[in-house]
Design an enzyme around this catalytic site. Structure first.
Site, mmCIF file in Angstrom:
data_model
loop_
_atom_site.group_PDB
_atom_site.id
_atom_site.type_symbol
_atom_site.label_atom_id
_atom_site.label_comp_id
_atom_site.label_asym_id
_atom_site.label_seq_id
_atom_site.Cartn_x
_atom_site.Cartn_y
_atom_site.Cartn_z
ATOM 1 N N GLY A 32 -10.778 -7.708 -32.856
ATOM 2 C CA GLY A 32 -9.583 -8.145 -33.077
ATOM 3 C C GLY A 32 -8.685 -8.692 -32.243
ATOM 4 N N GLY A 33 -8.587 -8.276 -30.941
ATOM 5 C CA GLY A 33 -7.960 -8.676 -30.267
ATOM 6 C C GLY A 33 -7.675 -9.764 -29.270
ATOM 7 N N GLU A 45 6.883 -11.598 -4.568
ATOM 8 C CA GLU A 45 6.598 -12.226 -5.911
ATOM 9 C C GLU A 45 7.088 -11.321 -7.033
ATOM 10 O OE1 GLU A 45 5.505 -9.667 -3.421
ATOM 11 O OE2 GLU A 45 4.856 -7.586 -4.249
ATOM 12 N N ASP A 88 -8.418 -10.954 -26.493
ATOM 13 C CA ASP A 88 -9.575 -11.092 -25.206
ATOM 14 C C ASP A 88 -10.753 -11.263 -25.691
ATOM 15 O OD1 ASP A 88 -6.892 -10.734 -23.800
ATOM 16 O OD2 ASP A 88 -7.460 -8.689 -23.068
ATOM 17 N N SER A 89 -11.117 -10.487 -27.040
ATOM 18 C CA SER A 89 -12.704 -10.120 -27.558
ATOM 19 C C SER A 89 -12.426 -11.787 -28.232
ATOM 20 C CB SER A 89 -12.628 -9.291 -28.235
ATOM 21 O OG SER A 89 -11.947 -8.855 -29.151
ATOM 22 N N CYS A 108 5.180 -6.577 2.386
ATOM 23 C CA CYS A 108 5.864 -5.170 2.538
ATOM 24 C C CYS A 108 4.692 -4.181 3.929
ATOM 25 C CB CYS A 108 5.870 -4.304 0.899
ATOM 26 S SG CYS A 108 6.610 -2.806 1.181
ATOM 27 N N TYR A 109 4.827 -3.409 2.866
ATOM 28 C CA TYR A 109 2.672 -3.287 4.146
ATOM 29 C C TYR A 109 2.010 -3.889 4.717
ATOM 30 C CZ TYR A 109 -1.164 0.180 4.928
ATOM 31 O OH TYR A 109 -2.102 0.829 4.877
ATOM 32 N N HIS A 117 9.468 -8.293 -1.719
ATOM 33 C CA HIS A 117 8.470 -8.457 -2.931
ATOM 34 C C HIS A 117 8.856 -10.213 -3.195
ATOM 35 C CE1 HIS A 117 6.078 -4.655 -2.672
ATOM 36 N NE2 HIS A 117 7.299 -4.462 -2.240
ATOM 37 N N LYS A 119 -4.403 -12.060 -18.513
ATOM 38 C CA LYS A 119 -3.839 -12.009 -19.808
ATOM 39 C C LYS A 119 -2.916 -12.977 -20.743
ATOM 40 C CE LYS A 119 -3.821 -9.381 -23.985
ATOM 41 N NZ LYS A 119 -4.096 -8.147 -24.581
ATOM 42 N N GLY A 135 0.677 -0.942 -0.011
ATOM 43 C CA GLY A 135 -0.013 0.229 -0.092
ATOM 44 C C GLY A 135 0.853 1.011 -0.089
#
Ligand code: XMP
Length: 512
Positions: free
Chosen positions: A227-228, A175, A230-231, A87-88, A173, A368, A60
């Site tokens: 055309g991407g 990650e 995802d869609s 972290c936070y 971190h 993604k 955060g």
């Protein structure tokens, strides 16, 4: 939030930092389903906690002393489930459990060596010293009374801690890829959580198809396709679910890069998703007239897009709208009151509240890279899966300030030149994005014997893995010069070309 997927998993509580998504993705990579919840609504937190097998308290902004997250942390601790503060989140745990948090004697940013004092469960199997990625001013100076200190660094006397074999905190971190053994730290913690390691997004196609089938029933649906990746994946899933009752719709907002509409239609048709074409360029241009503020542009494009789509759906008689919304879009568009809205993503942010279509979003829980796995399973061509992203509002956010027909024409041509040249140099595959921006600056040039005054085009090419951070690509000098020469000679209105050499952060990838 309606859930379509139900595997018990890890809840990442987001206090408004930048890392919550990365943490959730890493946990998913280890096979455990993970979701994010903002810490600001205790009701939402309570509801989400009831489904969690383990909880991560993430980063955060600011200091735990100024924050009002103690109640959220207390709720999490009361659950009695495994907790990991990062972290936070680590500092917050220390604070609410009676430790001391204060300004670090040595604020740490970047690679830092950690010294293990006691491996405990969290650092099991790790060497006694390794390099981790730090980013903090404050530190846990004294541990809570019942905590075992697992590790320290020069600026963090309590760099990792363990309480009751169930609650853990790390100042670094795990990650972030720059942290050594980050995956092992998360893995050790997950073995304690005991959630099933069954999250394999690539194997979920039939489940997703079934759920769309159930959702839409016998009704008709439109799919908003761009055309991407995802869609296209969302539309293909819906097509498998409801066959001919799915009507893909491609809205040409007149803001697409050169040749994009033709490329997309050809590709979609090849995939059995031949779209209904709606030419709405004039409508978008009229609505955008005089609109200079980038966020306002996104809202306008989003609003008009929804109106046009609604009209198309009405003509078709569709009740449902299939969209390729993915998880970061869901979280980023307003669902994180703790964090600043950096950019409104038009596919969610701009949709009116009273949309008369029921939304079907098969990918709303996917990242993604997970969508790309689904795309591979669906046999989509590589050039689509790895295609560089075009922002939903297209070239509208690549013209600084209000757009005009002339400016659109210029940026479209300049953009095509950048693409052609980078592709011809064989560098396209290495870059996340490469494009041109028509800046709001004007500059002096000279042509023949006379001085001229014209536009400044900026070229942007970045390397990135997830668009959260990016660095400018080191394009060869000859290529940059060639691009500049072509742009200024083929587009007489442009007198100057500059190359953007800023990273994200502090810049963003797009100029607007
Ligand atoms: P920024 O500029 O925020 O962009 O660093 C990160 C990624 O998001 C894309 N982008 C958008 N995509 N609608 C979209 O669908 C938008 O309004 C939008 N703005 C930025 C950008 O191209 C980059 O890949």
């Amino acid at each position: 939030m309606a859930r379509t997927l139900d595997s018990p998993g890890v809840l990442v509580v987001d206090f408004g930092g930048q890392y919550a998504h990365l943490i959730a993705r890493r946990i998913r990579e280890l096979g455990v389903y993970s979701e994010i919840v903002a810490a600001t609504s205790l009701d939402a937190l309570g509801e989400a906690l009831s489904r969690a097998a383990g909880v991560v308290l993430s980063g955060g902004p600011g200091s735990v002393w100024e924050s009002r997250h103690d109640e959220a942390a207390a709720m999490v601790l009361q659950l009695g489930k495994p907790v990991l503060g990062i972290c936070y989140g680590h500092q917050l745990l220390a604070k609410v459990l009676g430790g001391e948090v204060g300004r670090s004697p040595l604020p740490e940013f970047g690679p830092t060596e950690v010294e293990v004092l006691d491996h405990g469960i969290l650092l099991n199997g790790l060497p006694s010293r390794f390099k981790v990625w730090m980013s903090h001013y404050d530190a846990v100076l004294r541990p809570p009374r019942e905590a075992k200190v697992l590790a320290r660094t020069p600026g963090s006397p309590v760099a990792a801690m363990e309480l009751w074999g169930r609650v853990f905190g790390v100042q670094w971190h795990p990650e972030v890829r720059h942290s050594q053994y980050g995956r092992e730290v998360l893995d050790n913690w997950l073995s304690l959580v005991g959630a099933p390691r069954t999250w394999r997004p690539g194997d979920m196609l039939s489940e997703l198809v079934e759920s769309v089938k159930k959702e839409v029933g016998d009704a008709l649906a439109v799919a908003a396709v761009s055309g991407g990746v995802d869609s296209t994946v969302a539309a293909l899933i819906a097509k498998k679910a409801i066959g001919g009752r799915l009507h893909p719709v491609f809205i040409d907002h007149g803001l697409h890069p050169e040749g994009e509409v033709e490329r997309v239609v050809k590709l979609l048709s090849r995939l059995g998703l031949e779209p209904v074409m709606v030419d709405a360029g004039e409508e978008f241009l009229a609505a955008l007239e005089g609109v200079g503020d980038p966020e306002e542009k996104r809202r306008v494009v989003g609003r008009v897009y929804a109106e046009v789509l609604e009209r198309a759906a009405r003509d078709i008689g569709a009740e449902y709208l299939v969209q390729g919304t993915i998880y970061p879009d869901v979280i980023e568009s307003g669902a994180r009151p703790g964090a600043d809205t950096i950019k409104t993503h038009h596919n969610v942010g701009g949709l009116p509240k009273d949309l008369r279509l029921k939304l079907v979003e098969p990918l709303r829980y996917f990242y993604k890279d997970e969508v790309r796995l689904l795309a591979e399973k669906l046999g989509l061509p590589r050039e689509l899966i790895w295609k560089q992203p075009v922002p939903g509002p297209g070239l509208a956010v690549r013209v600084e300030g209000p757009i005009t027909r002339e400016k659109l024409r210029i940026v479209r041509r300049a953009d095509a030149i950048v693409r052609e040249e980078v592709d011809a140099a064989g560098l396209g595959g290495k870059l996340w994005q490469y494009f041109a921006v028509l800046t709001a600056s004007m500059a002096t040039g000279v042509r023949g014997d006379s001085r001229s005054y014209g536009y400044v085009v900026a070229v942007r090419a970045v390397e990135s893995v997830d668009a959260m951070t990016a660095k400018p690509a080191e394009l060869p000098w000859w290529l940059l010069e060639r691009i500049a020469r072509r742009i200024t000679s083929e587009i007489p209105e442009v007198v100057r070309v500059v190359y953007d050499i800023t990273s994200k952060p502090p810049s963003t990838i797009e100029w607007e």
